[in-house]
Design a protein around this motif. Structure first.
Motif, PDB file in Angstrom:
ATOM      1  N   ALA A  59       0.833  -1.204   0.000  1.00 23.95           N
ATOM      2  CA  ALA A  59       0.000   0.000   0.000  1.00 23.95           C
ATOM      3  C   ALA A  59       0.869   1.257   0.000  1.00 23.95           C
ATOM      4  O   ALA A  59       0.487   2.279  -0.560  1.00 23.95           O
ATOM      5  N   GLY A  60       2.037   1.186   0.590  1.00 24.05           N
ATOM      6  CA  GLY A  60       2.947   2.322   0.631  1.00 24.05           C
ATOM      7  C   GLY A  60       3.856   2.423  -0.589  1.00 24.05           C
ATOM      8  O   GLY A  60       4.712   3.301  -0.655  1.00 24.05           O
ATOM      9  N   GLY A  61       3.705   1.516  -1.545  1.00 25.76           N
ATOM     10  CA  GLY A  61       4.493   1.564  -2.775  1.00 25.76           C
ATOM     11  C   GLY A  61       5.804   0.798  -2.728  1.00 25.76           C
ATOM     12  O   GLY A  61       6.591   0.848  -3.667  1.00 25.76           O
ATOM     13  N   HIS A  62       6.046   0.054  -1.658  1.00 29.47           N
ATOM     14  CA  HIS A  62       7.290  -0.706  -1.528  1.00 29.47           C
ATOM     15  C   HIS A  62       7.184  -2.025  -2.284  1.00 29.47           C
ATOM     16  O   HIS A  62       6.148  -2.671  -2.304  1.00 29.47           O
ATOM     17  N   ARG A  63       8.294  -2.431  -2.884  1.00 29.19           N
ATOM     18  CA  ARG A  63       8.329  -3.693  -3.637  1.00 29.19           C
ATOM     19  C   ARG A  63       8.230  -4.870  -2.683  1.00 29.19           C
ATOM     20  O   ARG A  63       8.858  -4.886  -1.631  1.00 29.19           O
ATOM     21  N   ARG A  64       7.473  -5.891  -3.117  1.00 26.64           N
ATOM     22  CA  ARG A  64       7.324  -7.134  -2.364  1.00 26.64           C
ATOM     23  C   ARG A  64       7.572  -8.289  -3.323  1.00 26.64           C
ATOM     24  O   ARG A  64       7.036  -8.323  -4.426  1.00 26.64           O
ATOM     25  N   TYR A  65       8.392  -9.242  -2.899  1.00 21.69           N
ATOM     26  CA  TYR A  65       8.821 -10.344  -3.751  1.00 21.69           C
ATOM     27  C   TYR A  65       8.299 -11.684  -3.244  1.00 21.69           C
ATOM     28  O   TYR A  65       8.197 -11.927  -2.050  1.00 21.69           O
TER      29      TYR A  65
END
Length: 125
Positions: A59-65
């Motif tokens: 939701a905060g725009g951080h990449r998740r892998y």
């Protein structure tokens, strides 16, 4: 390369255990992913720019892998460590995956079209 939603086909949300069993669930932050791969965040960003891995965003725009994406990144990293250029390494990994998928599909078609008996019985003999 990652499915858009962590929901099951029956539209019920996944349980926590199911999420972590799902190899496509984006469970790893960029920092944790870089740590697991013993690489830098810049390397992961370069894979995103090369369109090999398209991480989901929080939701905060951080990449998740996901684990699947980390396995792809590890394969590219191994090739880069052996002296292969990043673009070439990404292409190699992509082609290897396409070949594996084609072989699996071919094996499935061959199994479906194979006769039950190795040779049909002779008639009129």
């Amino acid at each position: 390369m990652t499915p858009g939603s962590p929901e099951r086909a029956d539209n019920e949300p996944q349980t926590t255990a199911e999420k972590f069993d799902d190899e496509h669930y984006p469970a790893y932050t960029m920092g944790r992913a870089a740590e697991l791969l013993n690489t830098s965040a810049n390397f992961l960003r370069s894979l995103d720019e090369a369109k090999l891995i398209e991480p989901q965003r929080s939701a905060g725009g951080h990449r998740r892998y996901s684990r699947h994406q980390l396995r792809l990144a590890a394969r590219v990293r191994a090739l880069v460590d052996q002296g292969t250029g990043l673009d070439a390494a990404c292409r190699i990994v992509t082609l290897e995956d396409q070949l594996q998928e084609a072989r699996a599909l071919n094996a499935k078609h061959m199994a479906a079209s194979a006769p039950e008996e190795p040779h049909p019985p002779l008639r009129g003999v």
